[in-house]
Design an enzyme around this catalytic site. Structure first.
Site, PDB file in Angstrom:
ATOM      1  N   SER A   5      14.253  38.542 149.048  1.00  0.00           N
ATOM      2  CA  SER A   5      14.420  39.518 147.724  1.00  0.00           C
ATOM      3  C   SER A   5      12.844  39.973 147.958  1.00  0.00           C
ATOM      4  O   SER A   5      12.201  40.583 148.950  1.00  0.00           O
ATOM      5  CB  SER A   5      14.724  39.174 146.671  1.00  0.00           C
ATOM      6  OG  SER A   5      14.821  39.728 145.144  1.00  0.00           O
ATOM      7  N   ASP A 222      13.125  47.118 145.831  1.00  0.00           N
ATOM      8  CA  ASP A 222      12.953  45.970 146.349  1.00  0.00           C
ATOM      9  C   ASP A 222      13.220  45.187 147.611  1.00  0.00           C
ATOM     10  O   ASP A 222      14.072  46.585 148.372  1.00  0.00           O
ATOM     11  CB  ASP A 222      12.478  44.655 145.433  1.00  0.00           C
ATOM     12  CG  ASP A 222      14.395  44.086 145.245  1.00  0.00           C
ATOM     13  OD1 ASP A 222      15.081  45.238 145.887  1.00  0.00           O
ATOM     14  OD2 ASP A 222      14.248  42.606 144.301  1.00  0.00           O
ATOM     15  N   ASP A 224      14.932  43.578 149.002  1.00  0.00           N
ATOM     16  CA  ASP A 224      16.595  43.438 149.507  1.00  0.00           C
ATOM     17  C   ASP A 224      17.304  44.341 148.650  1.00  0.00           C
ATOM     18  O   ASP A 224      18.576  44.474 148.897  1.00  0.00           O
ATOM     19  CB  ASP A 224      17.404  41.702 149.244  1.00  0.00           C
ATOM     20  CG  ASP A 224      17.548  41.583 148.317  1.00  0.00           C
ATOM     21  OD1 ASP A 224      16.581  42.187 147.375  1.00  0.00           O
ATOM     22  OD2 ASP A 224      18.347  40.570 147.554  1.00  0.00           O
ATOM     23  N   ASP A 226      18.218  45.100 146.062  1.00  0.00           N
ATOM     24  CA  ASP A 226      19.005  44.710 144.312  1.00  0.00           C
ATOM     25  C   ASP A 226      17.929  45.844 143.231  1.00  0.00           C
ATOM     26  O   ASP A 226      18.573  45.318 141.816  1.00  0.00           O
ATOM     27  CB  ASP A 226      19.198  43.628 144.435  1.00  0.00           C
ATOM     28  CG  ASP A 226      18.256  42.329 144.230  1.00  0.00           C
ATOM     29  OD1 ASP A 226      17.057  42.833 143.936  1.00  0.00           O
ATOM     30  OD2 ASP A 226      18.951  41.134 144.328  1.00  0.00           O
ATOM     31  N   GLU A 327      17.383  44.658 133.033  1.00  0.00           N
ATOM     32  CA  GLU A 327      15.966  44.181 133.277  1.00  0.00           C
ATOM     33  C   GLU A 327      14.902  45.482 133.228  1.00  0.00           C
ATOM     34  O   GLU A 327      15.392  46.448 134.686  1.00  0.00           O
ATOM     35  CB  GLU A 327      16.314  42.761 133.868  1.00  0.00           C
ATOM     36  CG  GLU A 327      17.274  42.030 133.840  1.00  0.00           C
ATOM     37  CD  GLU A 327      16.610  40.370 134.845  1.00  0.00           C
ATOM     38  OE1 GLU A 327      16.803  40.002 134.228  1.00  0.00           O
ATOM     39  OE2 GLU A 327      16.715  40.459 136.019  1.00  0.00           O
ATOM     40  N   ALA A 328      13.690  45.084 132.506  1.00  0.00           N
ATOM     41  CA  ALA A 328      12.952  46.013 132.919  1.00  0.00           C
ATOM     42  C   ALA A 328      12.525  46.040 133.727  1.00  0.00           C
ATOM     43  O   ALA A 328      12.124  47.273 134.940  1.00  0.00           O
ATOM     44  CB  ALA A 328      11.628  44.981 131.989  1.00  0.00           C
TER      45      ALA A 328
END
Length: 454
Positions: A5, A222, A224, A226, A327-328
């Site tokens: 990731s 990011d 990968d 996601d 999520e933030a």
């Protein structure tokens, strides 16, 4: 999925998708940890044998299993994928299909699609996203036009697989001008001074962005793909940004969905008596900025909290007809229940026959398009980016308009080293400290004095 990731390029790891396309079920996590840390081959076989008996998994050759394998652009991914193939083929009746270099959300989408009996190639993924996006854009009110500055989107690809895939996807989107930087082809290093994690945490521009980009809408994926965040370069300092994070992406999605549901409920010429009340739920974590929670509640939306971790958010969102979680850090998605989608499809057909082209029918078509555009298996930066762009076009908004939905409360995150982190026990989705005693009281005093000073 072989990926690490947003971690550095030398790291690598694995993400496992359940047959639903979602993340590995929580009940299987301890087993996955145990076999990953097995000290000897004999111990590994013993663990598997015990787990097979515990879960009553049959090995009589009657049932087959197919594993879809994918990897990101890390150099170590190729050999690790080959090792994964050997592991799969060591199981009687199991086959491995190498899907190639993919984003993590693409592989999750493929697993979900395959088990729903749908076409599940990478081209099918691109075609579903692009056709759904075009449908949403076509349903934009005619009077709304964006100025030239807002026509362009510049995307930081984190020198990873996301930038590479966006280059392919943008060729299928004639109505959008997308410039991809840090695609990995320019010689940059994966996640080094680039990517959504870096931009969101450091609140600075990624490499390859400059003062000349002031006023242009920018986004960052990011490693990968996601996670997704947006930003704009500040005119007074090229290194500073105005960050539009996962909380504001969530707020934009929630506002749009709420508007479409309201339009759908309006009485039209057909006077259809339909009392279906779709339950819309917003799921956040304790990391969410309080200003976003207040904004969502002011819209009249149901906001609930879940413990930190996408698996908890996803599980909670699935309890609603439409569940939105983020999520933030920019990881999140929208879930639609099968029951709601069946009703929505029937309602659209009814409206099409009685009042085709009405505002209610357009709202139904928009919601159906969103359900196809968003990746319901897992957070997906590419599908999320297209939905953001479609909604901004629909609203006629610049990134500045979007950013002004609310103003973040001042906050700062720090890591504090302690002797035993398990000594701190929380409750109410990590919003309250239960143990050690007196900590929560001290927090209440600080928060109370801060509010008074403000």
């Amino acid at each position: 999925m072989i990926t690490a990731s947003h971690n550095q390029v030398n790291d690598n790891g694995v993400k496992i998708a359940d047959p639903s396309g979602g993340m590995l079920t929580q009940e299987w996590e301890p087993f996955a940890d145990a076999i990953a840390n097995s000290p000897t081959p004999q111990h590994l076989v013993q663990l598997i044998d015990e787990f097979v008996k515990k879960e009553n998994i049959r090995f009589d050759g009657v049932r087959s299993a197919e594993m879809l394998l994918g990897r990101d652009t890390r150099p170590s991914g190729e050999s690790l994928l080959e090792a994964a193939k050997q592991g799969v083929y060591s199981i009687v009746g199991a086959t491995a299909t190498d899907m190639g270099i993919l984003t993590t959300p693409q592989l999750h989408w493929m697993v979900r699609a395959r088990n729903k009996g749908m076409k599940a190639t990478e081209l099918d993924y691109f075609e579903q996203l692009s056709s759904s996006f075009r449908c949403l854009v076509d349903l934009t009110p005619n009077q709304i036009k964006m100025n030239n500055t807002d026509d362009k989107l510049v995307v930081d690809g984190a020198n990873g697989v996301g930038g590479e895939k966006l280059e392919v996807l943008k060729k299928m989107l004639n109505s959008m001008v997308i410039e991809v930087r840090n695609s990995g082809k320019e010689g940059g290093v994966l996640n080094e001074g680039v990517g959504a994690d870096y931009v969101q945490k450091e609140k600075v521009v990624p490499r390859g962005f400059y003062l000349k980009d002031v006023g242009i809408r920018c986004a960052s994926l990011d490693g990968d793909a996601d996670r997704l965040v947006y930003f704009s370069v500040q005119s007074n300092n090229a290194s500073n940004i105005n960050l539009v994070d996962g909380d504001k992406i969530l707020s934009l999605f929630a506002l749009f969905i709420k508007e479409q549901l309201s339009i759908l409920k309006m009485e039209g010429d057909d006077h259809v008596d339909d009392n279906y009340e779709a339950r819309l739920g917003i799921v956040q974590t304790a990391y969410a900025n309080g200003a976003s929670t207040d904004y969502l509640k002011q819209l009249g939306l149901e906001v609930v909290f879940a413990p930190t971790g996408v698996k908890y958010l996803h599980e909670k969102a699935a309890e609603y007809d439409i569940g939105i979680y983020f999520e933030a850090n920019g990881h999140g998605t929208i879930l639609f229940s099968e029951g709601f989608l069946s009703w929505l499809d029937a309602r659209n057909n009814e409206l099409s026959s009685k009042s085709k082209g009405s505002e209610q029918q357009k709202a139904a078509l928009r919601l159906l398009a969103v359900s196809n555009l968003i990746n319901q298996a897992v957070g997906d930066a590419l599908s999320g980016l297209l939905l953001v762009e479609a909604i901004l076009q629909y609203k006629g908004w610049s990134i500045h308009n979007w950013s002004e939905l609310y103003h973040d409360l001042p906050s700062r995150q720090l890591k504090v080293k302690v002797v035993d982190r398990t000594a701190v026990v929380t409750a109410n989705a990590e919003t309250v400290v239960v143990r050690p005693p007196l900590i929560q009281e001290a927090i209440n005093v600080e928060v109370g004095s801060s509010i008074f000073e403000t």
